[in-house]
Scaffold this active site. Structure first.
Site, PDB file in Angstrom:
ATOM      1  N   TRP A  37      22.407  92.950 -22.902  1.00 13.04           N
ATOM      2  CA  TRP A  37      23.790  92.453 -22.841  1.00 13.04           C
ATOM      3  C   TRP A  37      23.839  90.922 -22.730  1.00 13.04           C
ATOM      4  O   TRP A  37      24.898  90.336 -22.630  1.00 13.04           O
ATOM      5  CB  TRP A  37      24.522  93.055 -21.638  1.00 13.04           C
ATOM      6  CG  TRP A  37      23.745  93.003 -20.366  1.00 13.04           C
ATOM      7  CD1 TRP A  37      23.698  91.964 -19.487  1.00 13.04           C
ATOM      8  CD2 TRP A  37      22.904  94.020 -19.845  1.00 13.04           C
ATOM      9  NE1 TRP A  37      22.858  92.279 -18.452  1.00 13.04           N
ATOM     10  CE2 TRP A  37      22.363  93.549 -18.638  1.00 13.04           C
ATOM     11  CE3 TRP A  37      22.542  95.310 -20.286  1.00 13.04           C
ATOM     12  CZ2 TRP A  37      21.484  94.300 -17.858  1.00 13.04           C
ATOM     13  CZ3 TRP A  37      21.672  96.046 -19.504  1.00 13.04           C
ATOM     14  CH2 TRP A  37      21.156  95.542 -18.313  1.00 13.04           C
ATOM     15  N   GLU A  54      28.172  94.962 -16.359  1.00 14.40           N
ATOM     16  CA  GLU A  54      28.429  94.708 -14.935  1.00 14.40           C
ATOM     17  C   GLU A  54      28.891  95.972 -14.224  1.00 14.40           C
ATOM     18  O   GLU A  54      28.522  96.217 -13.077  1.00 14.40           O
ATOM     19  CB  GLU A  54      29.466  93.586 -14.757  1.00 14.40           C
ATOM     20  CG  GLU A  54      28.921  92.204 -15.090  1.00 14.40           C
ATOM     21  CD  GLU A  54      27.777  91.768 -14.167  1.00 14.40           C
ATOM     22  OE1 GLU A  54      27.623  92.331 -13.079  1.00 14.40           O
ATOM     23  OE2 GLU A  54      27.017  90.863 -14.564  1.00 14.40           O
ATOM     24  N   GLN A  59      25.366  98.971  -8.043  1.00 12.02           N
ATOM     25  CA  GLN A  59      24.525  99.910  -7.277  1.00 12.02           C
ATOM     26  C   GLN A  59      23.411 100.543  -8.112  1.00 12.02           C
ATOM     27  O   GLN A  59      22.890 101.581  -7.747  1.00 12.02           O
ATOM     28  CB  GLN A  59      25.348 101.071  -6.691  1.00 12.02           C
ATOM     29  CG  GLN A  59      26.711 100.721  -6.210  1.00 12.02           C
ATOM     30  CD  GLN A  59      26.713 100.246  -4.785  1.00 12.02           C
ATOM     31  OE1 GLN A  59      25.708 100.323  -4.102  1.00 12.02           O
ATOM     32  NE2 GLN A  59      27.821  99.735  -4.345  1.00 12.02           N
ATOM     33  N   LEU A  97      23.770 108.561 -14.313  1.00 15.66           N
ATOM     34  CA  LEU A  97      23.794 107.159 -13.861  1.00 15.66           C
ATOM     35  C   LEU A  97      24.378 107.045 -12.446  1.00 15.66           C
ATOM     36  O   LEU A  97      24.181 106.035 -11.778  1.00 15.66           O
ATOM     37  CB  LEU A  97      24.614 106.314 -14.847  1.00 15.66           C
ATOM     38  CG  LEU A  97      24.376 104.808 -14.867  1.00 15.66           C
ATOM     39  CD1 LEU A  97      22.901 104.462 -15.034  1.00 15.66           C
ATOM     40  CD2 LEU A  97      25.188 104.141 -15.975  1.00 15.66           C
ATOM     41  N   TYR A  99      27.445 107.448  -9.233  1.00 16.78           N
ATOM     42  CA  TYR A  99      28.705 106.761  -8.881  1.00 16.78           C
ATOM     43  C   TYR A  99      29.733 106.957  -9.990  1.00 16.78           C
ATOM     44  O   TYR A  99      30.128 106.032 -10.682  1.00 16.78           O
ATOM     45  CB  TYR A  99      28.472 105.273  -8.620  1.00 16.78           C
ATOM     46  CG  TYR A  99      27.512 105.033  -7.504  1.00 16.78           C
ATOM     47  CD1 TYR A  99      27.924 105.097  -6.176  1.00 16.78           C
ATOM     48  CD2 TYR A  99      26.170 104.765  -7.763  1.00 16.78           C
ATOM     49  CE1 TYR A  99      27.030 104.904  -5.139  1.00 16.78           C
ATOM     50  CE2 TYR A  99      25.267 104.571  -6.730  1.00 16.78           C
ATOM     51  CZ  TYR A  99      25.711 104.638  -5.427  1.00 16.78           C
ATOM     52  OH  TYR A  99      24.823 104.447  -4.416  1.00 16.78           O
ATOM     53  N   TYR A 137      33.679  90.847  -7.231  1.00 16.73           N
ATOM     54  CA  TYR A 137      32.403  90.447  -7.825  1.00 16.73           C
ATOM     55  C   TYR A 137      32.456  90.552  -9.358  1.00 16.73           C
ATOM     56  O   TYR A 137      32.099  89.619 -10.086  1.00 16.73           O
ATOM     57  CB  TYR A 137      31.234  91.307  -7.284  1.00 16.73           C
ATOM     58  CG  TYR A 137      30.033  91.152  -8.172  1.00 16.73           C
ATOM     59  CD1 TYR A 137      29.236  90.009  -8.088  1.00 16.73           C
ATOM     60  CD2 TYR A 137      29.743  92.088  -9.175  1.00 16.73           C
ATOM     61  CE1 TYR A 137      28.186  89.801  -8.956  1.00 16.73           C
ATOM     62  CE2 TYR A 137      28.693  91.888 -10.047  1.00 16.73           C
ATOM     63  CZ  TYR A 137      27.908  90.755  -9.927  1.00 16.73           C
ATOM     64  OH  TYR A 137      26.892  90.544 -10.804  1.00 16.73           O
ATOM     65  N   ASP A 155      26.321  88.815  -5.937  1.00 19.48           N
ATOM     66  CA  ASP A 155      25.763  90.158  -5.769  1.00 19.48           C
ATOM     67  C   ASP A 155      24.636  90.090  -4.731  1.00 19.48           C
ATOM     68  O   ASP A 155      24.425  89.049  -4.096  1.00 19.48           O
ATOM     69  CB  ASP A 155      25.279  90.713  -7.119  1.00 19.48           C
ATOM     70  CG  ASP A 155      24.087  89.938  -7.671  1.00 19.48           C
ATOM     71  OD1 ASP A 155      23.659  88.938  -7.044  1.00 19.48           O
ATOM     72  OD2 ASP A 155      23.570  90.340  -8.726  1.00 19.48           O
TER      73      ASP A 155
END
Ligand code: SF4
Length: 370
Positions: A37, A54, A59, A97, A99, A137, A155
């Site tokens: 990216w 992002e 996490q 992945l 969350y 963030y 971060d």
């Protein structure tokens, strides 16, 4: 009598400032990580790719994110394509992945950018923070990296570097505001995106949590923690409370034709909208068999699979005992209140479902008992 000699550790330091930033940017131009990216130093980045990366990196490690990022941009190369996708498809591609609220917010954010901004990401932190799933963030990271705005994302890596550069003694999380303010004093008006990424790279590659490589660090001459020999002790962290445990029983129902019963979780909350093996409530104590069977999707003969499945979420540890049953193809669920959210999925198609890691573990554990 002359002034007392100062030891190396007491030498006054030049505080980190513009010269530190210049040294860091020179290092970044030569040593930066090559990530899918990323765009080269001084190059404009694609806001869609910056945003997607992002969100995925929240996490989650860079190594885990790379294949998902590549899969997503191949399938949905821009925000309009992602907005046109079905939520379930996005959740499926996200499976593994973790969350999962991020995946739901990803889709909601793509929808909002297309609906409210004609498919063009807004460029300021304030506007970006209005979008679903974009916190302080991420807004700062996108504003700096994609648009060159003078914004300061902080971060975990940047937090560590800054706390060491300035030898911040206050423990985290109370020190977050001080660290953010100190980081902002370093952010240059030009090349804020390169600065942010350079700090991220420095934290990931040089200023590591253990054994930081101060000898090769480009900002070592200005680093207060290195001069005092306390780098590895920073940042100081307040003691964490122990993670609580929750317990439940999961019902792995297989039909004789190989299909497995899955239930969709409610949209809101943990693992929202994902599929799961039906289970009891996850409570503070393991339910008795009698209590558990009241939540079972079918009345049948259950086999308890030896050993629980253990999964650790951010805020709690989950222990699930798996009950397994094989039922006829015409098994009836008519009395079960949850049937509207259930579906049968053949085991050969399970890999393509939006199943979170904990449920993959439950299924594997139950099937291994065959
Ligand atoms: Fe981190 Fe050492 Fe560099 Fe200071 S000198 S920023 S502690 S690696």
């Amino acid at each position: 009598m002359g002034a007392p000699q100062k030891t190396q550790k007491q030498l006054p330091l030049r505080p980190a400032g513009p010269d530190t930033v210049a040294a860091l940017l020179r290092w970044y131009e030569a040593e930066r990580r090559d990530l899918p990216w990323r765009y080269g130093p001084r190059k404009k980045a694609d806001p869609y790719r910056v945003w997607l990366s992002e969100i995925m990196l929240q996490q989650t490690t860079v190594k885990a994110v790379i294949p998902y990022f590549q899969k997503f941009v191949a399938r949905w190369p821009n925000v309009a394509a992602l907005a046109a996708a079905q939520l379930e498809e996005v959740l499926q591609q996200w499976a593994g992945l973790g969350y999962y609220s991020r995946a739901r917010n990803l889709k909601a954010c793509a929808d909002a950018v297309v609906r409210d901004f004609d498919g063009v990401f807004p460029r300021t932190e304030v506007e970006l923070r209005e979008l679903p799933g974009i916190g302080p963030y991420t807004a700062a990271a996108i504003a700096a990296i994609a648009f060159g705005e003078k914004a300061t994302p902080v971060d975990g890596n940047i937090e560590r570097v800054v706390s060491r550069l300035f030898a911040v003694q206050q423990p985290l999380p109370a020190a977050k505001t001080e660290i953010r303010n100190l980081a902002a004093t370093l952010t240059p008006a030009r090349r804020a995106g390169d600065f942010a990424q350079a700090m991220m790279d420095l934290g990931a590659e040089i200023c590591t949590p253990k054994n930081p490589s101060c000898l090769v660090c480009p900002v070592q001459p200005d680093c207060a923690a290195s001069a005092r020999g306390i780098a590895e002790t920073l940042p100081i962290k307040a003691q964490k409370l122990a993670r609580p445990s929750r317990f439940g029983i999961a019902f792995l129902v297989q039909r004789e034709d190989g299909a497995v019963l899955l239930r969709q979780r409610p949209e809101a909350g943990l693992l929202g909208g994902m599929l799961e093996v039906p289970s009891t409530h996850w409570g503070d104590a393991s339910p008795s068999k009698r209590e558990a069977l009241r939540s079972a999707p079918v009345t049948t003969s259950w086999m308890a699979v030896p050993g629980p499945v253990v999964h650790v979420f951010t805020h709690f540890r989950l222990e699930l005992v798996v009950y397994r049953a094989i039922v006829p193809v015409d098994a009836s669920f008519t009395l079960w209140a949850e049937q509207d959210r259930c579906r049968w999925v053949h085991r050969r198609d399970l890999h393509a479902q939006a199943l979170p890691s904990v449920m993959k573990k439950v299924i594997a554990h139950g099937m291994n008992a065959e």
